[in-house]
Write a protein that holds these residues in place. Structure first.
Motif, PDB file in Angstrom:
ATOM      1  N   ARG A 195       0.900  -1.270   0.195  1.00  0.00           N
ATOM      2  CA  ARG A 195       0.221  -0.017  -0.053  1.00  0.00           C
ATOM      3  C   ARG A 195       0.799   1.347  -0.058  1.00  0.00           C
ATOM      4  O   ARG A 195       1.740   1.544   0.862  1.00  0.00           O
ATOM      5  N   ILE A 196       0.571   2.083  -0.971  1.00  0.00           N
ATOM      6  CA  ILE A 196       1.625   3.340  -1.063  1.00  0.00           C
ATOM      7  C   ILE A 196       0.319   4.607  -0.436  1.00  0.00           C
ATOM      8  O   ILE A 196      -0.278   4.750  -0.755  1.00  0.00           O
ATOM      9  N   ARG A 197       1.266   4.946   0.529  1.00  0.00           N
ATOM     10  CA  ARG A 197       0.429   5.933   1.700  1.00  0.00           C
ATOM     11  C   ARG A 197       1.612   7.087   1.786  1.00  0.00           C
ATOM     12  O   ARG A 197       2.746   7.205   1.113  1.00  0.00           O
ATOM     13  N   ALA A 198       1.149   8.103   2.576  1.00  0.00           N
ATOM     14  CA  ALA A 198       1.850   9.267   2.859  1.00  0.00           C
ATOM     15  C   ALA A 198       3.234   9.033   3.655  1.00  0.00           C
ATOM     16  O   ALA A 198       3.495   8.032   4.156  1.00  0.00           O
ATOM     17  N   GLY A 199       3.831  10.209   3.882  1.00  0.00           N
ATOM     18  CA  GLY A 199       5.048  10.031   4.396  1.00  0.00           C
ATOM     19  C   GLY A 199       5.459  11.195   5.316  1.00  0.00           C
ATOM     20  O   GLY A 199       6.928  11.512   5.490  1.00  0.00           O
ATOM     21  N   VAL A 200       4.712  12.262   5.976  1.00  0.00           N
ATOM     22  CA  VAL A 200       5.128  13.170   6.595  1.00  0.00           C
ATOM     23  C   VAL A 200       4.755  12.691   8.082  1.00  0.00           C
ATOM     24  O   VAL A 200       3.464  12.803   8.274  1.00  0.00           O
ATOM     25  N   LEU A 201       5.681  12.614   8.970  1.00  0.00           N
ATOM     26  CA  LEU A 201       5.203  12.259  10.345  1.00  0.00           C
ATOM     27  C   LEU A 201       5.565  13.332  11.453  1.00  0.00           C
ATOM     28  O   LEU A 201       6.552  13.933  11.413  1.00  0.00           O
ATOM     29  N   GLU A 202       4.542  13.589  12.082  1.00  0.00           N
ATOM     30  CA  GLU A 202       4.573  14.521  13.300  1.00  0.00           C
ATOM     31  C   GLU A 202       5.625  13.951  14.472  1.00  0.00           C
ATOM     32  O   GLU A 202       5.696  12.603  14.411  1.00  0.00           O
ATOM     33  N   ALA A 203       5.749  14.524  15.447  1.00  0.00           N
ATOM     34  CA  ALA A 203       6.489  14.080  16.456  1.00  0.00           C
ATOM     35  C   ALA A 203       5.887  13.054  17.138  1.00  0.00           C
ATOM     36  O   ALA A 203       6.439  12.276  17.865  1.00  0.00           O
ATOM     37  N   THR A 204       4.670  13.099  17.413  1.00  0.00           N
ATOM     38  CA  THR A 204       3.809  12.252  17.925  1.00  0.00           C
ATOM     39  C   THR A 204       4.167  10.555  17.727  1.00  0.00           C
ATOM     40  O   THR A 204       4.197   9.997  18.525  1.00  0.00           O
ATOM     41  N   LEU A 205       3.932  10.539  16.441  1.00  0.00           N
ATOM     42  CA  LEU A 205       4.545   9.076  15.796  1.00  0.00           C
ATOM     43  C   LEU A 205       5.971   8.968  16.039  1.00  0.00           C
ATOM     44  O   LEU A 205       6.291   7.881  16.471  1.00  0.00           O
ATOM     45  N   THR A 206       6.738   9.640  15.654  1.00  0.00           N
ATOM     46  CA  THR A 206       8.288   9.459  15.808  1.00  0.00           C
ATOM     47  C   THR A 206       8.623   9.317  17.215  1.00  0.00           C
ATOM     48  O   THR A 206       9.432   8.428  17.472  1.00  0.00           O
ATOM     49  N   ASP A 207       8.005   9.938  18.197  1.00  0.00           N
ATOM     50  CA  ASP A 207       8.168   9.824  19.445  1.00  0.00           C
ATOM     51  C   ASP A 207       7.674   8.367  19.876  1.00  0.00           C
ATOM     52  O   ASP A 207       8.499   7.624  20.873  1.00  0.00           O
ATOM     53  N   LEU A 208       6.551   7.757  19.454  1.00  0.00           N
ATOM     54  CA  LEU A 208       6.101   6.472  19.769  1.00  0.00           C
ATOM     55  C   LEU A 208       7.153   5.449  19.388  1.00  0.00           C
ATOM     56  O   LEU A 208       7.574   4.526  19.976  1.00  0.00           O
ATOM     57  N   LEU A 209       7.601   5.638  18.122  1.00  0.00           N
ATOM     58  CA  LEU A 209       8.792   4.696  17.517  1.00  0.00           C
ATOM     59  C   LEU A 209       9.946   4.714  18.356  1.00  0.00           C
ATOM     60  O   LEU A 209      10.586   3.720  18.559  1.00  0.00           O
ATOM     61  N   HIS A 210      10.371   6.053  18.567  1.00  0.00           N
ATOM     62  CA  HIS A 210      11.282   6.120  19.844  1.00  0.00           C
ATOM     63  C   HIS A 210      11.369   5.215  20.987  1.00  0.00           C
ATOM     64  O   HIS A 210      11.919   4.584  21.734  1.00  0.00           O
ATOM     65  N   LYS A 211      10.024   5.530  21.616  1.00  0.00           N
ATOM     66  CA  LYS A 211       9.757   4.624  22.793  1.00  0.00           C
ATOM     67  C   LYS A 211       9.822   3.207  22.735  1.00  0.00           C
ATOM     68  O   LYS A 211      10.445   2.532  23.579  1.00  0.00           O
ATOM     69  N   LEU A 212       9.447   2.887  21.391  1.00  0.00           N
ATOM     70  CA  LEU A 212       9.680   1.312  21.236  1.00  0.00           C
ATOM     71  C   LEU A 212      10.858   0.944  20.699  1.00  0.00           C
ATOM     72  O   LEU A 212      11.247  -0.289  20.743  1.00  0.00           O
TER      73      LEU A 212
END
Length: 393
Positions: free
Chosen positions: A46-63
């Motif tokens: 699936r081709i989708r968007a790719g501009v990430l807010e800090a909310t998402l990048t922070d969750l990935l960092h937490k994980l």
């Protein structure tokens, strides 16, 4: 014969929202099973968007699932609004002190998939005929079929992260749910190509021929869009014609920097604004596209799903760890407050930058006046920048 399995949380949908929620719950030792109707390869396709807010990048960092994001993600501290010869820079870094990160949704999904087995996150792919049962009780369950075998999954909660067409939202009675929807009379024709972007920041352009967007997935992969009628035949747009039209709509400066190449993917996506309320009914929760759709203008779809997941994971963790039911009870109201603000921003930017059928001279002058105001007002640019980087949770 039906196999029976028990878990604490059953997640319907193995896209980025379901995977992210599953990982956050597993991090706290909560039992989770994800059921996904498609194959893993299909999900990644699936081709989708790719501009990430800090909310998402922070969750990935937490994980701790952010090594490729750190290596390959492109921090962006601004974007442009273009209207004829007017080019307005929205310097989000200066205006808000925050940035967004360009990193494809496909790559986020791949990163979450790759570590699922090692982290004990069970995902059942190619689960057909998913049906939710007893969602108004404390013992909901779902059934699905796989390889000709019927399976039953018992849980304390079911989380619907299965998109607009999934079964989760449909399990909520019509007497309970309410739909708010706006369907736009155009779509976005998008092309993905392995060529360097024409600019290091995104350009949203309002042109007499219609809207255009120059964006990217990396320093070597570009994503472009143009506004077309919603019933447009994609066969009318061979690559050369699409590149020519992009050059016209984005303007001479962007056109001079544009590198053309064959399409990796080309498709037309309709635009709609959609919200379903409530986002919780009994023991069923909705998150992401199952509850809301935003037009892609402003790149809020995946980011809004991430904020849902942030609220929902916190509520479920508090429930299972301490018996606190306040987060569970308040999830829908809390999530919807942010949903509607993001819907407003996406609608506002869509209205500002597109040419609508039947637009008259007054409507056009209103667009020009609004863009003039934005260009001359730091407060107006700040308001746009605050919404673009993501409002606080």
């Amino acid at each position: 014969m039906t196999t029976v399995q028990k878990t604490q949380v059953a997640i319907v949908g193995g896209g980025p929202a379901g995977l992210l929620l599953g990982h956050l719950l597993r991090l706290e030792g909560i039992e989770v099973v994800i059921v996904e109707r498609a194959s893993a390869d299909y999900v990644l396709g699936r081709i989708r968007a790719g501009v990430l807010e800090a909310t998402l990048t922070d969750l990935l960092h937490k994980l701790g699932i952010n090594e490729r994001l750190k290596a390959e993600g492109l921090p962006h501290d601004g974007f442009y609004l273009a209207d004829g010869e007017k080019l307005i820079h929205i310097n989000v870094g200066e205006l808000t002190g925050k940035t967004v990160t360009v990193y494809g949704q496909t790559e986020v999904t791949r990163d979450l998939m790759d570590v699922a087995e090692a982290r004990g996150l069970q995902i059942v792919y190619e689960a057909g005929d998913v049906t939710l049962n007893d969602i108004e009780s404390d013992t909901p369950w779902l059934t699905y079929s796989r390889d000709g075998v019927e399976h039953r999954l018992d849980a304390r909660f079911i989380c619907g992260c299965d998109g607009f067409h999934g079964p989760s939202r449909k399990a909520i009675p019509d007497s309970v749910g309410r739909v708010y929807e706006k369907v736009y009379p155009f779509g976005w024709l998008g092309i993905l190509a392995d060529v360097p972007p024409c600019h290091h920041e995104l350009i949203y352009a309002n042109h007499p021929n219609g809207f255009a967007l120059a964006s990217m997935r990396s320093e070597t992969r570009s994503r472009y869009y143009i506004q077309v009628p919603v019933d447009e035949d994609i066969a009318l747009w061979p690559d050369d014609r699409l590149w020519d039209e992009l050059a016209v709509r984005l303007g001479p400066e962007a056109a001079a920097r544009m590198t053309r190449g064959p399409a990796i993917e080309k498709s037309i996506a309709p635009l709609r604004s959609f919200v379903f309320e409530p986002m919780r009914h009994g023991s069923l929760f909705l998150a992401g596209d199952s509850a809301h759709i935003v037009p892609p203008t402003g790149a809020k779809g995946l980011n809004l799903a991430a904020s849902d997941v942030a609220y929902l994971s916190d509520a479920l963790i508090r429930f299972f760890k301490s018996g606190d039911e306040d987060g569970v009870a308040g999830y829908s109201e809390k999530a919807l407050a942010r949903v509607w603000k993001s819907e407003r921003f996406s609608w506002q930017l869509t209205t500002l930058m597109h040419r609508f059928p039947g637009t008259d001279a007054f409507d056009r002058r209103m667009q020009q006046a609004e863009l003039d105001y934005i260009a001359g007002s730091r407060s107006a640019r700040t308001a746009i920048a605050e919404n673009y980087v993501g409002l606080p949770l």
